[in-house]
Design a protein around this motif. Structure first.
Motif, mmCIF file in Angstrom:
data_model
loop_
_atom_site.group_PDB
_atom_site.id
_atom_site.type_symbol
_atom_site.label_atom_id
_atom_site.label_comp_id
_atom_site.label_asym_id
_atom_site.label_seq_id
_atom_site.Cartn_x
_atom_site.Cartn_y
_atom_site.Cartn_z
ATOM 1 N N HIS A 327 0.919 -1.192 -0.127
ATOM 2 C CA HIS A 327 -0.092 0.493 -0.367
ATOM 3 C C HIS A 327 0.975 1.448 -0.203
ATOM 4 C CE1 HIS A 327 -3.387 -3.099 0.692
ATOM 5 N NE2 HIS A 327 -2.078 -3.087 2.330
ATOM 6 N N SER A 328 2.081 0.918 -0.258
ATOM 7 C CA SER A 328 3.098 2.431 -0.598
ATOM 8 C C SER A 328 3.955 1.810 -1.749
ATOM 9 C CB SER A 328 4.127 2.758 0.706
ATOM 10 O OG SER A 328 5.071 3.817 0.827
ATOM 11 N N ASP A 329 4.276 3.505 -2.454
ATOM 12 C CA ASP A 329 5.462 3.032 -3.103
ATOM 13 C C ASP A 329 6.365 3.473 -2.372
ATOM 14 O OD1 ASP A 329 5.195 6.111 -2.903
ATOM 15 O OD2 ASP A 329 4.968 6.450 -5.072
ATOM 16 N N ASP A 330 6.673 3.299 -1.456
ATOM 17 C CA ASP A 330 7.815 4.265 -0.974
ATOM 18 C C ASP A 330 8.896 3.176 -1.016
ATOM 19 O OD1 ASP A 330 9.618 5.939 0.717
ATOM 20 O OD2 ASP A 330 8.630 6.399 2.320
ATOM 21 N N VAL A 331 10.321 3.320 -1.537
ATOM 22 C CA VAL A 331 11.192 2.474 -1.517
ATOM 23 C C VAL A 331 12.619 2.895 -0.392
ATOM 24 C CG1 VAL A 331 10.525 1.749 -3.407
ATOM 25 C CG2 VAL A 331 12.625 3.424 -3.505
ATOM 26 N N ARG A 332 12.375 3.989 -0.008
ATOM 27 C CA ARG A 332 13.076 4.422 0.885
ATOM 28 C C ARG A 332 14.001 2.989 2.033
ATOM 29 N NH1 ARG A 332 10.997 10.188 3.038
ATOM 30 N NH2 ARG A 332 9.522 8.765 3.368
ATOM 31 N N ASP A 333 15.276 2.814 2.437
ATOM 32 C CA ASP A 333 15.614 1.455 3.036
ATOM 33 C C ASP A 333 14.604 0.580 3.008
ATOM 34 O OD1 ASP A 333 17.923 0.815 4.485
ATOM 35 O OD2 ASP A 333 17.201 2.072 6.665
ATOM 36 N N SER A 334 14.435 0.629 2.081
ATOM 37 C CA SER A 334 12.866 -1.493 1.727
ATOM 38 C C SER A 334 14.467 -2.072 1.489
ATOM 39 C CB SER A 334 12.791 -1.370 0.208
ATOM 40 O OG SER A 334 11.803 -1.981 0.087
ATOM 41 N N PRO A 335 13.639 -3.462 2.484
ATOM 42 C CA PRO A 335 14.411 -4.348 2.334
ATOM 43 C C PRO A 335 14.298 -5.477 1.068
ATOM 44 C CG PRO A 335 13.200 -4.228 4.933
ATOM 45 C CD PRO A 335 12.836 -3.223 3.918
ATOM 46 N N ALA A 336 12.858 -5.156 0.443
ATOM 47 C CA ALA A 336 13.239 -5.504 -0.314
ATOM 48 C C ALA A 336 13.727 -5.832 -1.358
ATOM 49 C CB ALA A 336 11.086 -5.128 -0.657
ATOM 50 N N LEU A 337 14.067 -3.655 -1.585
ATOM 51 C CA LEU A 337 14.962 -3.931 -2.532
ATOM 52 C C LEU A 337 16.110 -3.988 -2.188
ATOM 53 C CD1 LEU A 337 14.269 -2.061 -5.418
ATOM 54 C CD2 LEU A 337 14.347 -0.064 -4.742
ATOM 55 N N ASP A 338 16.621 -3.697 -1.230
ATOM 56 C CA ASP A 338 17.646 -4.387 -0.262
ATOM 57 C C ASP A 338 17.873 -5.872 -1.232
ATOM 58 O OD1 ASP A 338 20.178 -4.089 0.696
ATOM 59 O OD2 ASP A 338 19.941 -4.020 2.375
ATOM 60 N N ALA A 339 17.312 -6.610 -0.339
ATOM 61 C CA ALA A 339 17.425 -8.074 -1.111
ATOM 62 C C ALA A 339 17.725 -8.067 -2.837
ATOM 63 C CB ALA A 339 16.023 -9.269 -0.629
ATOM 64 N N ALA A 340 17.695 -7.511 -3.823
ATOM 65 C CA ALA A 340 17.456 -7.629 -5.367
ATOM 66 C C ALA A 340 18.834 -6.901 -5.446
ATOM 67 C CB ALA A 340 16.013 -6.351 -5.876
#
Ligand code: NAD
Length: 436
Positions: A327-340
């Motif tokens: 429910h957000s488009d916020d990727v600041r310090d996102s664990p999901a993106l970090d793993a990717a």
């Protein structure tokens, strides 16, 4: 009431539109021309459910305007400050550059009797410093921390679970608190707790709340680490301890950990501030909370590597989710993106999908492959890593659908949101966080 909102990001844009929706005349001010242009056209510059509707309504009513001109704040009785307080480059403390700049530019436009209401999350002690600069204008500074959750920000702003106002002592403070009560009139009328206190307490309420939430998440993730070496199941453990109402089940979801624009930087800033105050030992545990949290990212990546036989080099990995939470488009310090990013660094052919956050993610990490289409991401994948609990990845994604898209049979559940039995019985290797 005439209100100005300075800083129109995730907090400020919602605040401005929400204040207009409850009847105020609001001007939103930001230094980012593109953001202001979008907002003025009624376009939300980020994904937040309900925001487009109240933006459109506010603009159509004529009560909501946006500008980059700080002079437009003149004549407002309450000026909310919602600018960013990111982590300092090269340090753990909060960067107060934007708060200081916002106050500096606002000062010439203040009139006696105005209220400046700080909403940004700041280190304890900031408000009293700012008050010394605001006071000579005859305006009053209050600290009114914000507790909204992205994804529920509109509802949380209009109907918060509590309101906190840190005010100076005496009649000036009482008058300022009354003005804030008037601003938040629908919530106050329905009996929402309205806590009037001093600056330091108000500032601390915010960081203490975030420190507590972060600790709760890292607590269950620490239990996940123990579960991993004992064969226990952390989700059952969380269910069982969560039945104790003193503990409660919420925020006991073990997984890849917390992220976003608040929790990580807020606990770091708190620890840095405590150190400045000579009380580092009081919050030393926050370092551990942070460390546990970051270790879970390693763990999720390691699960993928191990499941693929020790190397992801040349393997196609579908990463379901880029935003730090659904429910957000916020990727600041996102664990999901970090793993990717880490999997990409290990040589995997990573395809990231997210229903809302692709654009933000691509801006930050253009080296990854992206697709907004979940099935496209999964097609031909050697492994699937689920890291943001969007319904389309958790509730509405069956192993049968996945099996039709790829011959790969490995799913790593970074959020413990999938049904292990269903995936296993469909022939998939299921790997959860802290689950056997
Ligand atoms: P953000 O980065 O989305 O927005 C900050 C905005 O301030 C940007 O649009 C930026 O252009 C603007 N800005 C910077 N300097 C300015 C200036 N001098 N004058 C006018 N505008 C200026 O950040 P955010 O997520 O909205 O967070 C803002 C503050 O609120 C932070 O302190 C954050 O910790 C706190 N907070 C955020 C949330 C949340 O869920 N996002 C919740 C509670 C508290």
């Amino acid at each position: 009431m005439r209100i100005s909102v300075i800083g129109c990001g995730y907090l400020g844009a919602v605040h401005a539109a929400a204040m207009a929706s409850i009847g105020h005349e609001v001007v939103g001010i930001d230094v980012d021309q593109r953001k202001i242009d979008a907002l003025a056209r009624g376009e939300a510059p980020f994904f937040e459910p309900g925001l487009p509707e109240i933006l459109a309504e506010g603009i159509a009513s004529g009560r909501l305007t946006f500008t980059t001109d700080i002079a437009a704040a003149e004549g407002a009785r309450v000026h909310f400050i919602g600018v960013g307080t990111p982590q300092q480059a090269g340090g753990y403390a909060a960067d107060l550059t934007y708060v200081n700049a916002a106050i500096d530019t606002l000062l010439p436009h203040l009139r006696a009797g105005d209220v400046v209401a700080g909403k940004s999350t700041v280190p304890v002690g900031t408000a009293s410093d700012l008050a010394a600069r605001v006071s000579p204008t005859g305006a009053t500074l209050v600290w009114n921390p914000e507790f909204l959750r992205e994804g529920w920000a509109v509802q949380d702003t209009i109907d918060p679970d509590r309101l906190v106002a840190g005010v100076p002592t005496g009649p000036e403070g009482e008058r300022a608190a009354d003005l804030l009560r008037e601003v938040f009139h629908p919530a106050v009328a329905k009996g929402t707790p309205f806590i009037v206190t001093d600056y330091a307490t108000a500032e601390l309420v915010k960081v203490a709340a975030n420190a507590f939430l972060a600790t709760k998440i890292s607590f269950i993730n620490a239990m996940a680490e123990i579960a991993e070496v004992t064969g226990a199941d952390v989700t059952q453990l969380a269910d069982a301890i969560g039945h104790d109402e003193r503990i409660g089940r919420r925020f006991l979801g073990a997984g890849i950990g917390f992220g976003g624009g608040c929790l990580p930087k807020d606990i770091r800033a708190f620890a840095a501030r405590a150190e400045e105050l000579g009380k580092h030992e009081s919050v030393t545990f926050l370092r551990e909370v942070d460390a546990i949290n970051l270790r879970r990212r390693d763990r999720a990546v390691q699960l993928v590597v191990d499941a693929l036989g020790g190397s992801v080099f040349g393997k196609r990995v579908a990463v379901l989710g880029a935003a730090f939470k659904p429910h957000s488009d916020d990727v600041r310090d996102s664990p999901a993106l970090d793993a990717a990013v880490r999997l990409h660094g290990l040589g995997a052919n990573v395809v990231v999908t997210d229903p809302q956050a692709i654009e933000n993610a691509r801006r930050l990490h253009p080296q990854l492959n992206y697709t907004a289409n979940r099935d496209e991401a999964v097609r031909g994948a050697d492994a699937i890593l689920m890291v943001t609990e969007w319904d389309e990845y958790r509730r509405d994604f069956t192993p049968e659908q996945a099996s039709a898209l790829t011959d790969g049979r490995i799913v790593v559940d970074g959020r413990n949101g999938l049904d292990p039995a269903a995936w296993r019985s469909a022939g998939w290797g299921y790997y959860g966080m802290g689950r056997p």
